[in-house]
Design an enzyme around this catalytic site. Structure first.
Site, PDB file in Angstrom:
ATOM      1  N   ASP A  12      -0.252   8.351 -10.889  1.00  0.00           N
ATOM      2  CA  ASP A  12      -0.634   7.324  -9.924  1.00  0.00           C
ATOM      3  C   ASP A  12      -0.576   6.003 -10.687  1.00  0.00           C
ATOM      4  O   ASP A  12      -1.426   5.713 -11.512  1.00  0.00           O
ATOM      5  CB  ASP A  12      -2.057   7.608  -9.421  1.00  0.00           C
ATOM      6  CG  ASP A  12      -2.645   6.448  -8.613  1.00  0.00           C
ATOM      7  OD1 ASP A  12      -1.897   5.510  -8.279  1.00  0.00           O
ATOM      8  OD2 ASP A  12      -3.851   6.492  -8.313  1.00  0.00           O
ATOM      9  N   LYS A  73       2.207  -4.709 -10.521  1.00  0.00           N
ATOM     10  CA  LYS A  73       2.580  -4.013  -9.291  1.00  0.00           C
ATOM     11  C   LYS A  73       2.727  -5.030  -8.148  1.00  0.00           C
ATOM     12  O   LYS A  73       3.371  -4.758  -7.153  1.00  0.00           O
ATOM     13  CB  LYS A  73       1.500  -2.987  -8.955  1.00  0.00           C
ATOM     14  CG  LYS A  73       1.958  -1.877  -8.049  1.00  0.00           C
ATOM     15  CD  LYS A  73       0.855  -0.855  -7.918  1.00  0.00           C
ATOM     16  CE  LYS A  73       1.181   0.205  -6.900  1.00  0.00           C
ATOM     17  NZ  LYS A  73       0.076   1.165  -6.751  1.00  0.00           N
ATOM     18  N   GLU A 178       1.328   7.019  -1.741  1.00  0.00           N
ATOM     19  CA  GLU A 178      -0.035   7.254  -2.208  1.00  0.00           C
ATOM     20  C   GLU A 178      -0.946   7.909  -1.156  1.00  0.00           C
ATOM     21  O   GLU A 178      -1.618   8.898  -1.465  1.00  0.00           O
ATOM     22  CB  GLU A 178      -0.648   5.945  -2.727  1.00  0.00           C
ATOM     23  CG  GLU A 178      -0.053   5.578  -4.071  1.00  0.00           C
ATOM     24  CD  GLU A 178      -0.184   4.122  -4.438  1.00  0.00           C
ATOM     25  OE1 GLU A 178      -0.934   3.397  -3.757  1.00  0.00           O
ATOM     26  OE2 GLU A 178       0.458   3.693  -5.404  1.00  0.00           O
ATOM     27  N   ASP A 204      -6.692   3.893   2.291  1.00  0.00           N
ATOM     28  CA  ASP A 204      -6.527   3.724   0.848  1.00  0.00           C
ATOM     29  C   ASP A 204      -6.566   2.243   0.469  1.00  0.00           C
ATOM     30  O   ASP A 204      -5.588   1.526   0.629  1.00  0.00           O
ATOM     31  CB  ASP A 204      -5.191   4.376   0.434  1.00  0.00           C
ATOM     32  CG  ASP A 204      -4.909   4.255  -1.062  1.00  0.00           C
ATOM     33  OD1 ASP A 204      -5.724   3.651  -1.787  1.00  0.00           O
ATOM     34  OD2 ASP A 204      -3.867   4.779  -1.499  1.00  0.00           O
TER      35      ASP A 204
END
Lengths: 626, 100
Positions: A12, A73, A178, A204
C-alpha cells in the site's frame, strides 16, 4: 539448494505512510519495519553523506525539511501546471520545478550537489524500501508485487505508479484499487457467512486521497458497482487548514510571519498533525512549539469544534462524493449493508458523525485496521495472482471498474464517450467513426478521460492519426476505434480503417506527463546506483562502528584495576593515549572510508592485543584456581 | 454481428433480474482473467474474451431500458447487421471527424 517459491507481496503505497504485507502459512502477515512499526513513512531525505528512506527520513525532516521529500503521491502522473500541484508547492518546504515537458521534478541537495528527481523516482525509493522490509522478514529476494493506488487515480497516475515499481526493480503484477483491496480484506474474513449478496461501502479517507467504492459481495465474487473520489483530499489538507490558522494567530499575536521559514513551518505542521490526531479522542488539545520563531515559544489550544469548522467544506465534500457513488451504482443508501472505514483520517469524529447521520450509524464498521486493510487486501490479491493462496483465496474474484469515462473529441470538440465510467474491467469497446468532410484524407483522434461534455476540459491522454483514406464522400469511410482497458485499469487505444489495414495507435507524445522507455531505463540504472551508494555507505558506517566499539572496549579495559599488576604505568599510559587518539579521531570523522577505519582498527589492535592476551590468560588462571 | 447476450450467460429470454445477476456472477468466477493467472497466455486470453462478453451482456441485461432496447432489436432483426444503422447511435454516421 532448493528453489523456494518466492511469494508476491502487497504494497500500500500511501501519500504519508506505506504498508507491506505478505500471504504466508495461509494467512496475511503485515510486515514490521526495522523500527518495529507496521507502517513506514513515505519519506525520502537527502543529506551530505547519505540518503534516508522511511523512518530515518521522517526523523530527518525536522532538521532538514528542504531536503526531505514527502507526499509525492500528489505529484505523480500530474503536470507541473496543474492547479493542485501549484497549491501543494506553496505549502511544501522542498522545491519543485518543471522540466521542458511540464513534468514536475523535486529539487534536493544530495552530497553537496543539486539533484532533481521525478515523482516516479521518489516513489520508487519508497517502494524499494518496502521491498527491502519484506526481504529482511522473508529472508529472500522479492520480485513480484501488487501495488495499490486510489480508485480515482487516472490513467497517467496509474502508469506513473507502475513505472515507479519498475524503477524499484519490482515486477508489478497488478495495480489494484485501494478501496477494493480494503473490501477484500474485510470480506475475506466474513466470506464464509456470506450466502446472500451484500452491499459493502468502502469509505477510504487517507493522508492525501479520498476514495469511496460500492462493492457487491456474494460468495467469492467482489463486484465493484461504482467508485468516486478526489485524489487531492485527505489528512494533509486538514493539517494545512490548521497550520494556516495558527500561522495567522502567530502573526496576530507576535506581528511576525513564519511563512518562508521551512524549519519553523515544519515544526508547527508536525504539532498541528499531532493535535488533529488527538482530537479524535479528546475535544480540546494544546499545540506547543518551543522557540518556534525568533526565540518565541508558541502555545495555543485547538478545540474539536474549531477543527471541524476549519475543515467543514472538505468534510461536506466527502459526503457529497458518497452520494454520487450511490447514484452511480443505482443503489439506495438504505440498501447498504456494511460501511467500512479505511485510512487514518476516517478516525475523525466529525467525518464518522456525518456519515453515520447519512447512512445510519449502526452500519459503520470500525473493526478492521484502518491503516493496514489496504495492504492486507493487496497481499491476498498477490497470493492469488502468484498461485500461492489456499482454496479460499483462489475462489475470490474481483471485478473492478474504470473510475473515469474515456472517449474521443468529435465534431467541434465534444466528448464522445466510448467507455463510460464504472464499466467493469477488463473491457474492450469498439466505436465506429467516419470523416466529416468529402475526400478527407486523414482523421486525428484525441483521446480524453473525464466527465465534462467539452473534451478540452477533460484530461488529454494522447493523440493518433489515421491517414491514407481514399477519396470518398463524408461519412463513407469507416474507422473502428478500439478501447482496451486491462486488469490494471490501464488503457490502450487503436484505430483501424476498414478495408485497408491502415492502423493507428495512441502515441505517447512529449506533452504527456508519462516517462519514456529510455528515461525509465536510465532511472533503473540510477536507482541501482543509489542503492549501491547506500550499501557502500552502510559498509563505511559498519567499519567505523567496529573501530568505535573496539576503542570504547579498550578504554574500559585500560582502566581495570587488575591491569595494574600486569603492565607498567608508562606502558599503560602509552596505550591509553593511543586509544583516546582513536576516539577523538572518530569524533571528527563521521564517515571515514572503509580502508581508513580498517587500518586504524588494525593498528589499534596491534597495540592492545598483548594487553588483551595478558588479561585473558590471567582470567583463565582465575578460572582454574576456582 | 451482435452477440446473443442470453446465450452468453446461458439464460432464457424470460430470465429474471436475479437470474441474470447470478449467471453473471458464475461467469465472472469462471472466466475472470485472475482465475487463470497461472495458465498459459492462450487460455488466459480466451478467458478474458469470455469475461468481457459476459460483462457486456450483463451490462445490457441488468439495465431494464437497455434490455428492452436490445430485445426489440433482436426481435426485429434477429441480430443481423441492420440493427446497427437503425438504432445504434453509437454506430457510424452520427459522428464525423474534423479534418486534421
Amino acid at each position: 539448494m532448493v528453489q523456494k517459491v518466492v511469494p508476491a507481496i502487497g504494497i500500500d503505497l500511501g501519500t504519508t505512510y506505506s504498508c507491506v504485507a505478505v500471504w504466508e502459512h495461509d494467512h496475511v502477515e503485515i510486515i514490521t519495519n526495522d523500527q518495529g512499526n507496521r507502517t513506514t513513512p513515505s519519506y525520502v531525505s537527502f543529506t551530505m553523506e547519505e540518503r534516508f528512506v522511511g523512518e530515518s527520513a521522517f526523523n530527518n525532516a525536522a532538521m532538514d525539511p528542504i531536503n526531505t521529500i514527502y507526499g509525492v503521491k500528489r505529484l505523480i502522473g500530474r503536470c507541473f501546471s496543474d492547479t493542485s500541484v501549484k497549491e501543494d508547492i506553496n505549502l511544501w518546504p522542498f522545491s519543485v520545478v518543471a522540466d521542458a515537458n511540464d513534468r514536475p521534478k523535486v529539487v534536493v541537495n544530495y552530497k553537496g550537489e543539486e539533484k532533481q528527481f521525478f515523482p516516479e523516482e521518489i516513489s520508487s525509493m519508497v517502494l524499494m524500501k518496502m521491498k527491502q522490509i519484506a526481504e529482511t522478514y522473508l529472508g529472500y529476494t522479492v520480485k513480484d508485487a501488487v501495488v495499490t493506488v486510489p480508485a480515482y487515480f487516472n490513467d497517467s497516475q496509474r502508469r506513473a505508479t507502475k513505472d515507479a515499481g519498475v524503477i524499484a526493480g519490482l515486477n508489478v503484477k497488478r495495480i489494484m484499487d485501494e478501496p477494493t483491496a480494503a473490501a477484500l480484506a474485510y470480506g475475506f474474513h466474513k466470506i464464509k457467512d456470506y450466502s446472500k449478496p451484500q452491499n459493502v461501502f468502502v469509505f477510504d479517507l487517507g493522508g492525501g486521497t479520498f476514495d469511496v467504492s460500492l462493492v457487491n459481495v456474494c460468495g467469492g465474487h467482489f463486484e465493484v458497482k461504482a467508485t468516486a473520489g478526489d485524489t487531492h483530499l485527505g489528512g494533509e489538507d486538514f493539517d494545512n487548514r490548521i497550520l494556516n490558522y495558527f500561522v495567522e494567530e502567530f502573526k496576530r499575536k507576535h506581528k511576525k510571519d513564519i511563512k518562508g521559514n521551512a524549519r519553523a513551518l515544519w515544526r508547527l505542521r508536525s504539532a498541528c498533525e499531532r493535535a488533529k490526531r488527538s482530537l479524535s479522542t479528546t475535544t480540546i488539545t494544546t499545540v506547543q512549539v518551543d522557540c518556534l520563531f525568533d526565540g518565541i515559544d508558541f502555545s495555543s489550544t485547538l478545540s474539536r469544534t474549531r477543527f471541524d469548522e476549519l475543515n467543514k467544506d472538505l468534510f461536506t465534500k466527502c459526503i457529497e462524493l458518497t452520494k454520487q457513488c450511490f447514484k452511480d451504482a443505482k443503489v439506495d443508501k438504505n440498501e447498504i449493508d456494511i460501511v467500512i472505514l479505511v485510512g487514518g483520517s476516517s478516525r475523525i469524529v466529525k467525518v464518522q458523525q456525518l456519515l453515520g447521520v447519512y447512512i445510519g450509524d449502526k452500519k459503520l464498521h470500525r473493526d478492521i485496521n484502518q491503516d493496514e486493510a489496504v495492504a492486507y487486501g493487496a497481499a491476498i490479491q498477490a497470493a492469488k495472482l502468484s498461485g500461492q493462496g489456499d482454496e479460499l483465496v483462489n475462489n475470490v474474484v474481483l471485478s473492478d471498474v474504470t473510475p473515469l469515462s474515456l472517449g474521443v473529441a468529435v465534431d467541434v470538440g465534444v466528448m464522445r464517450i466510448a467507455v463510460p465510467r464504472n464499466t467493469p474491467v477488463p473491457t474492450t469497446k469498439v466505436d465506429c467513426f467516419s470523416t466529416r468532410f468529402d475526400n478527407q484524407p486523414s482523421v486525428l483522434f484525441e483521446v480524453y478521460e473525464g466527465e465534462r461534455l467539452q473534451a478540452s476540459s477533460n484530461h488529454l491522454l494522447g493523440k493518433f492519426v489515421i491517414s491514407g483514406i481514399s477519396p470518398a464522400p463524408r461519412g463513407v469511410p469507416k474507422i473502428d476505434v478500439c478501447f482496451e482497458i486491462d486488469e490494471d485499469g490501464i488503457l490502450n487505444v487503436s484505430g483501424t480503417l476498414r478495408g485497408s489495414g491502415e492502423t493507428g495507435k495512441l502515441t505517447i507524445t512529449n506533452e504527456e506527463s508519462w516517462l519514456r522507455k529510455e528515461e525509465i531505463d536510465k532511472m533503473i540504472k540510477e536507482a541501482e546506483k543509489y542503492k549501491a551508494e547506500d550499501e557502500k555507505h552502510l559498509l563505511k558506517v559498519n567499519a567505523r562502528r567496529k573501530l568505535d566499539d573496539y576503542a570504547y572496549e579498550m578504554s574500559k579495559t585500560i582502566r581495570k584495576p587488575e591491569l595494574l599488576s600486569l603492565i607498567s604505568d608508562s606502558e599503560r599510559k602509552k596505550i591509553e593515549d593511543r586509544v583516546y587518539e582513536a576516539i577523538s579521531w572518530l569524533e571528527l570523522n563521521e564517515v571515514p572510508t572503509v580502508e581508513v577505519s580498517k587500518s586504524k582498527l588494525r593498528v589499534l589492535k596491534e597495540i592492545c592485543e598483548p594487553l588483551v592476551t595478558k588479561m585473558n590468560s590471567r582470567n583463565q588462571v582465575d578460572v582454574v584456581e576456582l | 454481428m451482435e452477440q446473443d447476450h442470453y446465450k452468453t450467460l446461458g439464460l432464457n429470454r424470460s430470465a429474471t433480474k436475479e437470474e441474470i445477476k447470478d449467471a453473471f456472477r458464475k461467469s465472472a468466477l469462471k472466466f475472470h482473467p485472475d482465475r487463470h493467472a497461472q495458465s498459459s497466455a492462450a487460455t488466459r486470453n480466451a478467458a478474458a474474451t469470455q469475461f468481457k462478453k459476459a460483462s457486456e451482456a450483463y451490462e445490457t441485461l441488468s439495465d431494464e431500458r437497455k434490455r428492452a432496447d436490445y430485445d426489440f432489436r433482436w426481435r426485429n432483426g434477429s441480430g443481423s447487421s441492420n440493427w446497427r444503422s437503425s438504432s445504434s447511435s453509437a454506430g457510424s454516421g452520427n459522428y464525423y471527424y474534423r479534418r486534421e
